[in-house]
Design a protein around this motif. Sequence first.
Motif, PDB file in Angstrom:
ATOM      1  N   SER A 137       0.826  -1.213   0.000  1.00 25.81           N
ATOM      2  CA  SER A 137       0.000   0.000   0.000  1.00 25.81           C
ATOM      3  C   SER A 137       0.860   1.264   0.000  1.00 25.81           C
ATOM      4  CB  SER A 137      -0.929   0.002   1.215  1.00 25.81           C
ATOM      5  OG  SER A 137      -0.181   0.053   2.416  1.00 25.81           O
ATOM      6  N   VAL A 138       2.000   1.198   0.692  1.00 26.48           N
ATOM      7  CA  VAL A 138       2.939   2.325   0.658  1.00 26.48           C
ATOM      8  C   VAL A 138       3.552   2.457  -0.736  1.00 26.48           C
ATOM      9  CG1 VAL A 138       5.120   3.199   1.575  1.00 26.48           C
ATOM     10  CG2 VAL A 138       3.440   2.168   3.114  1.00 26.48           C
ATOM     11  N   ALA A 139       3.867   1.323  -1.346  1.00 29.64           N
ATOM     12  CA  ALA A 139       4.521   1.344  -2.658  1.00 29.64           C
ATOM     13  C   ALA A 139       3.614   1.908  -3.739  1.00 29.64           C
ATOM     14  CB  ALA A 139       4.972  -0.061  -3.036  1.00 29.64           C
ATOM     15  N   PHE A 140       2.298   1.859  -3.524  1.00 28.29           N
ATOM     16  CA  PHE A 140       1.377   2.409  -4.522  1.00 28.29           C
ATOM     17  C   PHE A 140       1.545   3.916  -4.684  1.00 28.29           C
ATOM     18  CE2 PHE A 140      -1.425  -1.426  -4.338  1.00 28.29           C
ATOM     19  CZ  PHE A 140      -1.497  -1.624  -5.705  1.00 28.29           C
ATOM     20  N   ARG A 141       2.154   4.561  -3.696  1.00 29.74           N
ATOM     21  CA  ARG A 141       2.361   5.998  -3.764  1.00 29.74           C
ATOM     22  C   ARG A 141       3.627   6.370  -4.529  1.00 29.74           C
ATOM     23  NH1 ARG A 141       1.259   7.149   2.708  1.00 29.74           N
ATOM     24  NH2 ARG A 141      -0.797   6.141   2.802  1.00 29.74           N
ATOM     25  N   PHE A 142       4.379   5.392  -4.926  1.00 31.46           N
ATOM     26  CA  PHE A 142       5.645   5.648  -5.615  1.00 31.46           C
ATOM     27  C   PHE A 142       5.391   6.064  -7.058  1.00 31.46           C
ATOM     28  CE2 PHE A 142       8.606   2.741  -2.912  1.00 31.46           C
ATOM     29  CZ  PHE A 142       8.213   3.435  -1.777  1.00 31.46           C
ATOM     30  N   GLY A 143       6.197   7.017  -7.512  1.00 34.69           N
ATOM     31  CA  GLY A 143       6.201   7.391  -8.918  1.00 34.69           C
ATOM     32  C   GLY A 143       7.474   6.906  -9.581  1.00 34.69           C
ATOM     33  N   GLY A 144       7.751   7.436 -10.774  1.00 40.48           N
ATOM     34  CA  GLY A 144       8.930   7.005 -11.504  1.00 40.48           C
ATOM     35  C   GLY A 144      10.228   7.276 -10.757  1.00 40.48           C
ATOM     36  N   ALA A 145      10.334   8.448 -10.122  1.00 40.22           N
ATOM     37  CA  ALA A 145      11.560   8.806  -9.404  1.00 40.22           C
ATOM     38  C   ALA A 145      11.784   7.887  -8.207  1.00 40.22           C
ATOM     39  CB  ALA A 145      11.488  10.265  -8.942  1.00 40.22           C
ATOM     40  N   VAL A 441      17.765  -8.171 -14.672  1.00 42.30           N
ATOM     41  CA  VAL A 441      16.333  -8.093 -14.374  1.00 42.30           C
ATOM     42  C   VAL A 441      15.907  -6.657 -14.090  1.00 42.30           C
ATOM     43  CG1 VAL A 441      14.542  -8.795 -12.751  1.00 42.30           C
ATOM     44  CG2 VAL A 441      16.216 -10.464 -13.551  1.00 42.30           C
ATOM     45  N   LEU A 442      16.715  -5.935 -13.311  1.00 35.21           N
ATOM     46  CA  LEU A 442      16.323  -4.586 -12.907  1.00 35.21           C
ATOM     47  C   LEU A 442      16.685  -3.519 -13.935  1.00 35.21           C
ATOM     48  CD1 LEU A 442      17.209  -4.501  -9.096  1.00 35.21           C
ATOM     49  CD2 LEU A 442      15.010  -4.965 -10.183  1.00 35.21           C
ATOM     50  N   GLY A 443      17.630  -3.827 -14.838  1.00 35.52           N
ATOM     51  CA  GLY A 443      18.061  -2.838 -15.813  1.00 35.52           C
ATOM     52  C   GLY A 443      16.936  -2.236 -16.635  1.00 35.52           C
ATOM     53  N   PRO A 444      16.123  -3.058 -17.308  1.00 33.91           N
ATOM     54  CA  PRO A 444      15.016  -2.483 -18.093  1.00 33.91           C
ATOM     55  C   PRO A 444      14.023  -1.717 -17.237  1.00 33.91           C
ATOM     56  CG  PRO A 444      15.452  -4.752 -18.757  1.00 33.91           C
ATOM     57  CD  PRO A 444      16.262  -4.502 -17.519  1.00 33.91           C
ATOM     58  N   LEU A 445      13.726  -2.204 -16.022  1.00 35.28           N
ATOM     59  CA  LEU A 445      12.812  -1.487 -15.132  1.00 35.28           C
ATOM     60  C   LEU A 445      13.428  -0.175 -14.666  1.00 35.28           C
ATOM     61  CD1 LEU A 445      11.596  -4.510 -12.951  1.00 35.28           C
ATOM     62  CD2 LEU A 445      10.412  -3.448 -14.865  1.00 35.28           C
ATOM     63  N   LEU A 446      14.739  -0.185 -14.441  1.00 32.93           N
ATOM     64  CA  LEU A 446      15.444   1.033 -14.061  1.00 32.93           C
ATOM     65  C   LEU A 446      15.327   2.079 -15.168  1.00 32.93           C
ATOM     66  CD1 LEU A 446      17.409   1.739 -11.564  1.00 32.93           C
ATOM     67  CD2 LEU A 446      19.243   1.380 -13.209  1.00 32.93           C
ATOM     68  N   GLU A 447      15.553   1.638 -16.401  1.00 37.28           N
ATOM     69  CA  GLU A 447      15.468   2.546 -17.546  1.00 37.28           C
ATOM     70  C   GLU A 447      14.054   3.066 -17.736  1.00 37.28           C
ATOM     71  OE1 GLU A 447      16.578   2.522 -22.330  1.00 37.28           O
ATOM     72  OE2 GLU A 447      16.156   0.642 -21.287  1.00 37.28           O
ATOM     73  N   GLU A 448      13.083   2.179 -17.589  1.00 41.35           N
ATOM     74  CA  GLU A 448      11.687   2.580 -17.782  1.00 41.35           C
ATOM     75  C   GLU A 448      11.263   3.647 -16.785  1.00 41.35           C
ATOM     76  OE1 GLU A 448       7.229   0.628 -17.235  1.00 41.35           O
ATOM     77  OE2 GLU A 448       8.979  -0.693 -17.459  1.00 41.35           O
ATOM     78  N   ASN A 449      11.618   3.455 -15.515  1.00 44.11           N
ATOM     79  CA  ASN A 449      11.225   4.424 -14.499  1.00 44.11           C
ATOM     80  C   ASN A 449      12.043   5.711 -14.589  1.00 44.11           C
ATOM     81  OD1 ASN A 449       9.136   3.174 -12.567  1.00 44.11           O
ATOM     82  ND2 ASN A 449      10.615   1.522 -12.839  1.00 44.11           N
ATOM     83  N   PHE A 450      13.273   5.625 -15.067  1.00 46.08           N
ATOM     84  CA  PHE A 450      14.057   6.837 -15.302  1.00 46.08           C
ATOM     85  C   PHE A 450      13.392   7.686 -16.394  1.00 46.08           C
ATOM     86  CE2 PHE A 450      17.363   9.086 -17.690  1.00 46.08           C
ATOM     87  CZ  PHE A 450      17.941   9.843 -16.676  1.00 46.08           C
ATOM     88  N   ARG A 451      12.967   7.020 -17.470  1.00 47.27           N
ATOM     89  CA  ARG A 451      12.297   7.760 -18.553  1.00 47.27           C
ATOM     90  C   ARG A 451      10.976   8.356 -18.068  1.00 47.27           C
ATOM     91  NH1 ARG A 451      13.009   3.851 -23.865  1.00 47.27           N
ATOM     92  NH2 ARG A 451      15.032   4.648 -24.511  1.00 47.27           N
ATOM     93  N   ARG A 452      10.252   7.588 -17.254  1.00 54.35           N
ATOM     94  CA  ARG A 452       8.968   8.094 -16.760  1.00 54.35           C
ATOM     95  C   ARG A 452       9.183   9.341 -15.902  1.00 54.35           C
ATOM     96  NH1 ARG A 452       5.851   3.910 -13.216  1.00 54.35           N
ATOM     97  NH2 ARG A 452       6.073   2.734 -15.178  1.00 54.35           N
ATOM     98  N   ALA A 453      10.208   9.303 -15.046  1.00 51.98           N
ATOM     99  CA  ALA A 453      10.501  10.465 -14.206  1.00 51.98           C
ATOM    100  C   ALA A 453      10.913  11.665 -15.051  1.00 51.98           C
ATOM    101  CB  ALA A 453      11.601  10.112 -13.199  1.00 51.98           C
ATOM    102  N   VAL A 455      10.002  12.301 -18.146  1.00 53.36           N
ATOM    103  CA  VAL A 455       8.827  12.835 -18.862  1.00 53.36           C
ATOM    104  C   VAL A 455       7.988  13.696 -17.934  1.00 53.36           C
ATOM    105  CG1 VAL A 455       6.644  12.187 -19.951  1.00 53.36           C
ATOM    106  CG2 VAL A 455       8.744  10.995 -20.572  1.00 53.36           C
ATOM    107  N   LEU A 456       7.744  13.197 -16.711  1.00 55.95           N
ATOM    108  CA  LEU A 456       6.908  13.935 -15.766  1.00 55.95           C
ATOM    109  C   LEU A 456       7.552  15.239 -15.326  1.00 55.95           C
ATOM    110  CD1 LEU A 456       5.581  10.998 -13.542  1.00 55.95           C
ATOM    111  CD2 LEU A 456       4.352  12.255 -15.316  1.00 55.95           C
ATOM    112  N   SER A 457       8.893  15.249 -15.260  1.00 57.58           N
ATOM    113  CA  SER A 457       9.593  16.461 -14.807  1.00 57.58           C
ATOM    114  C   SER A 457      10.061  17.330 -15.961  1.00 57.58           C
ATOM    115  CB  SER A 457      10.797  16.071 -13.955  1.00 57.58           C
ATOM    116  OG  SER A 457      11.762  15.385 -14.742  1.00 57.58           O
ATOM    117  N   GLN A 458       9.719  16.918 -17.192  1.00 59.00           N
ATOM    118  CA  GLN A 458      10.133  17.646 -18.391  1.00 59.00           C
ATOM    119  C   GLN A 458      11.655  17.775 -18.466  1.00 59.00           C
ATOM    120  OE1 GLN A 458       7.978  21.354 -18.345  1.00 59.00           O
ATOM    121  NE2 GLN A 458       6.036  20.393 -18.902  1.00 59.00           N
TER     122      GLN A 458
END
Length: 501
Positions: A137-145, A441-453, A455-458
């Motif tokens: 439930s705490v993790a649901f508050r996490f964003g890309g960063a 395993v974490l590399g693609p997820l790391l890249e995906e969340n970096f890109r998401r952050a 985009v959100l922060s321009q």
Amino acid sequence: MDLFGNLLIGFGTALSLQNLLYAFAGCLLGTLIGVLPGLGPLATISMLLPFTFGLDPTAALIMLAGIYYGAAYGGSTTAILVNLPGEMSSVVTVLDGYQMARQGRAGVAIATAAIGSFFAGCVGTLVLAAFAAPLASVAFRFGGAEYFSLMVVGLIGAVSLASGSVLKAIGMILIGVILGTVGTDLNSGVQRFTFGTPNLWEGIDFIVIAVGLFAFGEVIASLENDASRETFTENMGRLMPNAEDFKRMTPAILRGTSIGTLLGILPGAGLSLSSFFSYSLEKKVSRFRSQLGKGAIEGVAGPESANNAAAQTAFIPTLTLGIPGSPTMALMLGAMVMHNIQPGPQVMTSNPDLFWGLIVSMWIGNLILIILNLPLVGLWVRLLRIPYGVLYPAILLFCCLGVYSVQFSTFDLFLAAGFGLAGYAFRKLECEPAPLVLGFVLGPLLEENFRRAMVLSQGDFTIFVREPISLCFLLLAAMLLVAATLPKMRRERDAILREEM
């Protein structure tokens, strides 16, 4: 829904005839292969992972979890009877378990490991069920960063808690991250590191890396070892501990369970460290500490309990955050991705049957292990008498069939063989291959969340330090990295390893 209702969902899923059969098959196969000298849970799961490809995701993960427990149990049997640990966490079991075998108490040592593992597994499962939902439930508050920074903590945790050179561990993680980027980028359509080979356009299959690095690599390394070891497979002695044994093992089991439950949650090598810490604690607080190393039952009960408790709680960061709690959990995480299950807190809401069914199956799996393995000790003993020269070529053939059956690609076979040679070379260079899997395993997820952050922060990189949770994770990662490089900590870590080896 409350915990009781969730557990009812879990029991309904885990007690279905199909899932019970897969849990039983996983425990049996895991023990069968894990009992072989040199093959621990990593190699065992890598070998059997391809054969779960066509199964229902819930059944596949339940079976893989059973393989995990079975292989860990088999590693303790090998450590006691053959003086050869199947994995890092079984190294400590060798010290007193093998001495007990030399004293004609091999049966008691194996039963002690089984009883301690069962109790610790039950406690670890209860902790997982109690804390998984609040953490998710705490993790649901996490964003890309926040997710990016959390994954950095997971990778740095693997570095700081790994034995050997910090630079080598970082290098292995970076290799894994690079391998995870091989293929066609989904955002831009650009091919990366494919070298014009169509077989790499969709990336490297996780099974290829897992089987190559661990199964092939372990077999090659084991064939190099001297097979002429003193074994105690004839005179097992009585199986069940007596009243005095139970009186001595109970405090050690309780202490080991507590340590393993806490350390198993740590991303990285908490599973390996738990048995070492447990043994070190027994040396300080046990009434019989002068007997440790000479066949003391506490030296088997404590570390084995810590090992199994950590194995259960390692699922907490894996299932709720998508961060592997151990190298073996990285394989489990890869299996989830292979079955099109997105790791993270959403698993609990999108796949409640899978999530709670897997948790309940852990308790059932531990029960199956203690019922199944104590009567089958004689079978495992006979299996240890098979010559290595006959056994390991058969395992290699089995692995090749598994890799080929996934995509029916001969290219995957050659690629797996190449990773097998690389895994052998890594061992020669004293580079642990497990951080590579974490990076892959974490590399693609790391890249995906970096890109998401981004985009959100321009494109503002300060988002990683402006968000309080992300900043805390990055500071924690920095502290772990600094601590890992401190000479005092490295000396203490190496001293523990030398002492237990």
